[in-house]
Design a protein around this motif. Structure first.
Motif, PDB file in Angstrom:
ATOM      1  N   SER A 115       0.834  -1.202   0.000  1.00  0.00           N
ATOM      2  CA  SER A 115       0.000   0.000   0.000  1.00  0.00           C
ATOM      3  C   SER A 115       0.872   1.258   0.000  1.00  0.00           C
ATOM      4  CB  SER A 115      -0.893   0.005   1.250  1.00  0.00           C
ATOM      5  OG  SER A 115      -1.523   1.255   1.394  1.00  0.00           O
ATOM      6  N   LEU A 116       0.485   2.231  -0.835  1.00  0.00           N
ATOM      7  CA  LEU A 116       1.239   3.500  -0.885  1.00  0.00           C
ATOM      8  C   LEU A 116       1.014   4.299   0.398  1.00  0.00           C
ATOM      9  CD1 LEU A 116       0.364   4.495  -4.561  1.00  0.00           C
ATOM     10  CD2 LEU A 116       2.493   3.473  -3.725  1.00  0.00           C
ATOM     11  N   LEU A 117      -0.026   3.940   1.129  1.00  0.00           N
ATOM     12  CA  LEU A 117      -0.361   4.698   2.338  1.00  0.00           C
ATOM     13  C   LEU A 117       0.294   4.118   3.589  1.00  0.00           C
ATOM     14  CD1 LEU A 117      -4.162   5.224   1.573  1.00  0.00           C
ATOM     15  CD2 LEU A 117      -2.289   6.816   1.166  1.00  0.00           C
ATOM     16  N   ASN A 118       1.233   3.186   3.422  1.00  0.00           N
ATOM     17  CA  ASN A 118       1.850   2.545   4.595  1.00  0.00           C
ATOM     18  C   ASN A 118       2.415   3.527   5.629  1.00  0.00           C
ATOM     19  OD1 ASN A 118       1.130  -0.051   4.141  1.00  0.00           O
ATOM     20  ND2 ASN A 118       3.048  -0.682   3.199  1.00  0.00           N
ATOM     21  N   PRO A 119       3.101   4.624   5.197  1.00  0.00           N
ATOM     22  CA  PRO A 119       3.599   5.563   6.223  1.00  0.00           C
ATOM     23  C   PRO A 119       2.461   6.136   7.077  1.00  0.00           C
ATOM     24  CG  PRO A 119       4.651   6.002   4.117  1.00  0.00           C
ATOM     25  CD  PRO A 119       3.555   5.000   3.850  1.00  0.00           C
ATOM     26  N   LEU A 120       1.315   6.341   6.413  1.00  0.00           N
ATOM     27  CA  LEU A 120       0.147   6.870   7.128  1.00  0.00           C
ATOM     28  C   LEU A 120      -0.398   5.831   8.116  1.00  0.00           C
ATOM     29  CD1 LEU A 120      -1.736   9.412   6.925  1.00  0.00           C
ATOM     30  CD2 LEU A 120      -3.220   8.000   5.499  1.00  0.00           C
ATOM     31  N   TRP A 121      -0.493   4.552   7.670  1.00  0.00           N
ATOM     32  CA  TRP A 121      -0.975   3.486   8.573  1.00  0.00           C
ATOM     33  C   TRP A 121      -0.030   3.373   9.771  1.00  0.00           C
ATOM     34  CZ3 TRP A 121      -5.019   4.030   6.316  1.00  0.00           C
ATOM     35  CH2 TRP A 121      -5.296   3.687   5.007  1.00  0.00           C
ATOM     36  N   TYR A 122       1.277   3.504   9.501  1.00  0.00           N
ATOM     37  CA  TYR A 122       2.240   3.384  10.603  1.00  0.00           C
ATOM     38  C   TYR A 122       2.031   4.515  11.613  1.00  0.00           C
ATOM     39  CZ  TYR A 122       6.390   2.413  13.290  1.00  0.00           C
ATOM     40  OH  TYR A 122       7.234   2.098  14.332  1.00  0.00           O
ATOM     41  N   ALA A 123       1.984   5.754  11.095  1.00  0.00           N
ATOM     42  CA  ALA A 123       1.880   6.912  11.991  1.00  0.00           C
ATOM     43  C   ALA A 123       0.598   6.854  12.820  1.00  0.00           C
ATOM     44  CB  ALA A 123       1.927   8.201  11.168  1.00  0.00           C
ATOM     45  N   GLY A 124      -0.525   6.565  12.167  1.00  0.00           N
ATOM     46  CA  GLY A 124      -1.812   6.508  12.870  1.00  0.00           C
ATOM     47  C   GLY A 124      -1.815   5.412  13.924  1.00  0.00           C
ATOM     48  N   SER A 125      -1.297   4.236  13.555  1.00  0.00           N
ATOM     49  CA  SER A 125      -1.328   3.101  14.476  1.00  0.00           C
ATOM     50  C   SER A 125      -0.367   3.324  15.645  1.00  0.00           C
ATOM     51  CB  SER A 125      -0.965   1.808  13.752  1.00  0.00           C
ATOM     52  OG  SER A 125      -1.817   1.625  12.659  1.00  0.00           O
ATOM     53  N   PHE A 126       0.771   3.962  15.369  1.00  0.00           N
ATOM     54  CA  PHE A 126       1.732   4.266  16.438  1.00  0.00           C
ATOM     55  C   PHE A 126       1.054   5.153  17.495  1.00  0.00           C
ATOM     56  CE2 PHE A 126       5.091   6.532  18.582  1.00  0.00           C
ATOM     57  CZ  PHE A 126       6.117   5.615  18.693  1.00  0.00           C
ATOM     58  N   ALA A 127       0.333   6.178  17.015  1.00  0.00           N
ATOM     59  CA  ALA A 127      -0.343   7.099  17.939  1.00  0.00           C
ATOM     60  C   ALA A 127      -1.406   6.350  18.750  1.00  0.00           C
ATOM     61  CB  ALA A 127      -0.977   8.243  17.153  1.00  0.00           C
ATOM     62  N   ILE A 128      -2.166   5.476  18.076  1.00  0.00           N
ATOM     63  CA  ILE A 128      -3.206   4.710  18.777  1.00  0.00           C
ATOM     64  C   ILE A 128      -2.568   3.796  19.828  1.00  0.00           C
ATOM     65  CG2 ILE A 128      -4.976   2.912  18.498  1.00  0.00           C
ATOM     66  CD1 ILE A 128      -5.600   4.157  15.744  1.00  0.00           C
ATOM     67  N   GLY A 129      -1.443   3.149  19.457  1.00  0.00           N
ATOM     68  CA  GLY A 129      -0.741   2.262  20.384  1.00  0.00           C
ATOM     69  C   GLY A 129      -0.242   3.017  21.607  1.00  0.00           C
ATOM     70  N   ALA A 130       0.337   4.207  21.366  1.00  0.00           N
ATOM     71  CA  ALA A 130       0.863   5.012  22.471  1.00  0.00           C
ATOM     72  C   ALA A 130      -0.273   5.445  23.402  1.00  0.00           C
ATOM     73  CB  ALA A 130       1.619   6.216  21.930  1.00  0.00           C
ATOM     74  N   LEU A 131      -1.398   5.814  22.780  1.00  0.00           N
ATOM     75  CA  LEU A 131      -2.567   6.253  23.547  1.00  0.00           C
ATOM     76  C   LEU A 131      -3.099   5.120  24.430  1.00  0.00           C
ATOM     77  CD1 LEU A 131      -3.812   9.100  23.155  1.00  0.00           C
ATOM     78  CD2 LEU A 131      -5.700   7.973  21.970  1.00  0.00           C
ATOM     79  N   ALA A 132      -3.172   3.917  23.834  1.00  0.00           N
ATOM     80  CA  ALA A 132      -3.648   2.750  24.598  1.00  0.00           C
ATOM     81  C   ALA A 132      -2.722   2.488  25.780  1.00  0.00           C
ATOM     82  CB  ALA A 132      -3.721   1.522  23.693  1.00  0.00           C
ATOM     83  N   ALA A 133      -1.411   2.649  25.549  1.00  0.00           N
ATOM     84  CA  ALA A 133      -0.436   2.350  26.601  1.00  0.00           C
ATOM     85  C   ALA A 133      -0.474   3.380  27.728  1.00  0.00           C
ATOM     86  CB  ALA A 133       0.962   2.271  26.002  1.00  0.00           C
ATOM     87  N   LEU A 134      -0.941   4.603  27.404  1.00  0.00           N
ATOM     88  CA  LEU A 134      -1.060   5.645  28.445  1.00  0.00           C
ATOM     89  C   LEU A 134      -2.053   5.234  29.530  1.00  0.00           C
ATOM     90  CD1 LEU A 134      -1.098   9.085  26.573  1.00  0.00           C
ATOM     91  CD2 LEU A 134       0.618   8.236  28.184  1.00  0.00           C
ATOM     92  N   MET A 135      -2.985   4.356  29.168  1.00  0.00           N
ATOM     93  CA  MET A 135      -4.004   3.905  30.131  1.00  0.00           C
ATOM     94  C   MET A 135      -3.457   2.865  31.104  1.00  0.00           C
ATOM     95  SD  MET A 135      -6.704   5.392  28.572  1.00  0.00           S
ATOM     96  CE  MET A 135      -7.100   6.002  26.957  1.00  0.00           C
ATOM     97  N   GLY A 136      -2.193   2.495  30.933  1.00  0.00           N
ATOM     98  CA  GLY A 136      -1.606   1.502  31.851  1.00  0.00           C
ATOM     99  C   GLY A 136      -1.319   0.199  31.125  1.00  0.00           C
ATOM    100  N   ASP A 137      -0.415  -0.597  31.712  1.00  0.00           N
ATOM    101  CA  ASP A 137       0.054  -1.812  31.045  1.00  0.00           C
ATOM    102  C   ASP A 137      -1.035  -2.854  30.848  1.00  0.00           C
ATOM    103  OD1 ASP A 137       2.439  -0.566  30.929  1.00  0.00           O
ATOM    104  OD2 ASP A 137       3.569  -2.045  32.098  1.00  0.00           O
ATOM    105  N   ARG A 138      -1.929  -2.995  31.836  1.00  0.00           N
ATOM    106  CA  ARG A 138      -2.959  -4.043  31.706  1.00  0.00           C
ATOM    107  C   ARG A 138      -3.946  -3.702  30.592  1.00  0.00           C
ATOM    108  NH1 ARG A 138      -3.520  -7.822  35.868  1.00  0.00           N
ATOM    109  NH2 ARG A 138      -5.777  -7.840  35.780  1.00  0.00           N
ATOM    110  N   THR A 139      -4.269  -2.419  30.442  1.00  0.00           N
ATOM    111  CA  THR A 139      -5.148  -1.996  29.346  1.00  0.00           C
ATOM    112  C   THR A 139      -4.418  -2.176  28.022  1.00  0.00           C
ATOM    113  OG1 THR A 139      -6.102  -0.356  30.806  1.00  0.00           O
ATOM    114  CG2 THR A 139      -6.523  -0.072  28.464  1.00  0.00           C
ATOM    115  N   SER A 140      -3.137  -1.830  28.022  1.00  0.00           N
ATOM    116  CA  SER A 140      -2.334  -1.961  26.818  1.00  0.00           C
ATOM    117  C   SER A 140      -2.282  -3.421  26.353  1.00  0.00           C
ATOM    118  CB  SER A 140      -0.928  -1.434  27.129  1.00  0.00           C
ATOM    119  OG  SER A 140      -0.147  -1.396  25.992  1.00  0.00           O
ATOM    120  N   LEU A 141      -2.108  -4.337  27.314  1.00  0.00           N
ATOM    121  CA  LEU A 141      -2.096  -5.765  26.970  1.00  0.00           C
ATOM    122  C   LEU A 141      -3.497  -6.223  26.531  1.00  0.00           C
ATOM    123  CD1 LEU A 141       0.238  -6.978  29.848  1.00  0.00           C
ATOM    124  CD2 LEU A 141       0.760  -7.054  27.399  1.00  0.00           C
ATOM    125  N   GLY A 142      -4.522  -5.645  27.151  1.00  0.00           N
ATOM    126  CA  GLY A 142      -5.905  -5.929  26.748  1.00  0.00           C
ATOM    127  C   GLY A 142      -6.147  -5.475  25.314  1.00  0.00           C
TER     128      GLY A 142
END
Ligand SMILES: [Fe+2]
Ligand SMILES: [Fe+2]
Length: 223
Positions: free
Chosen positions: A121-148
């Motif tokens: 996909s030509l949009l891979n950099p966009l998928w990476y950036a968006g998913s990285f932000a979502i992952g970081a946001l999930a992890a801000l809620m704590g490790d157990r939520t992040s693992l969930g």
């Protein structure tokens, strides 16, 4: 004096983490992925197997494999984003180890796309950036939520792979073998995140995740 030293050490750690994250991002999006295991069915199927597919089937298989490749880019980014923000060293290690295992999937999809005369996909950099932000946001809620979050992601990926296994051209044994092995791995990732303490996410979050993934998969099918 002690405080200044500690502040310096902490900013050094932060800088190291950010450099590590940038390095992982560039590798995931732009460098060829490295597989530690051979691609499933690589030995069993002759490379000329593609000739059994009609042009329409080749295009259908390539579009589906492009979606799966984009999904694996997103998986790398989620894990990397979650690892950057993880509270405990054990969780960070678990996430980075999972990301390394996922790089087999990335490499297999990349290779299969080439065999099908197609491209990621030509949009891979966009998928990476968006998913990285979502992952970081999930992890801000704590490790157990992040693992969930890992548990829920893998559950949704399993459903998505089932759908793709049903949509692949009947004769595309190579793509099918890749998706089947990925499916087995994703189930194992979900189970280990649950065993490590992952909690069930609230249903609005699960709903949001499903719709974000749907947006990505429909765009990556074409672009
Ligand atoms: Fe994967
Ligand atoms: Fe996975």
């Amino acid at each position: 004096m002690d405080l200044i030293m500690r502040a310096r050490m902490e900013s050094g750690h932060l800088l190291d983490s950010c450099i590590g994250a940038a390095d992982r991002a560039l590798r995931a999006v732009f460098a060829p992925a490295q597989a530690s295991r051979p691609a499933p069915a690589q030995a069993g199927e002759p490379p000329g197997e593609r000739s059994r597919l009609s042009e329409a089937e080749r295009r259908q298989a390539a579009a589906l494999m492009r979606v799966n490749h984009a999904g694996e880019i997103a998986a790398q980014a989620l894990y990397h984003g979650q690892a950057l923000v993880a509270r405990s060293e054990a969780t960070r290690e678990l996430l980075l180890k999972a990301a390394r295992e996922e790089s087999d999937h990335l490499a297999w999809c990349e290779r299969r796309l080439r065999e099908l005369d197609s491209r990621p996909s030509l949009l891979n950099p966009l998928w990476y950036a968006g998913s990285f932000a979502i992952g970081a946001l999930a992890a801000l809620m704590g490790d157990r939520t992040s693992l969930g979050f890992v548990v829920e992601t893998e559950r949704q990926v399993e459903g998505h792979l089932d759908e793709h296994l049903a949509r692949l051209p009947r004769d595309d044994a190579r793509s099918r073998a890749i998706l089947q092995t990925m499916r087995t791995d994703e189930i194992a990732h979900g189970l280990s995140a649950k065993a490590a303490g992952g909690v069930e996410l609230p249903s609005p979050v699960r709903f949001l995740m499903r719709n974000t993934a749907r947006l990505m998969t429909s765009a990556a099918y074409w672009i």
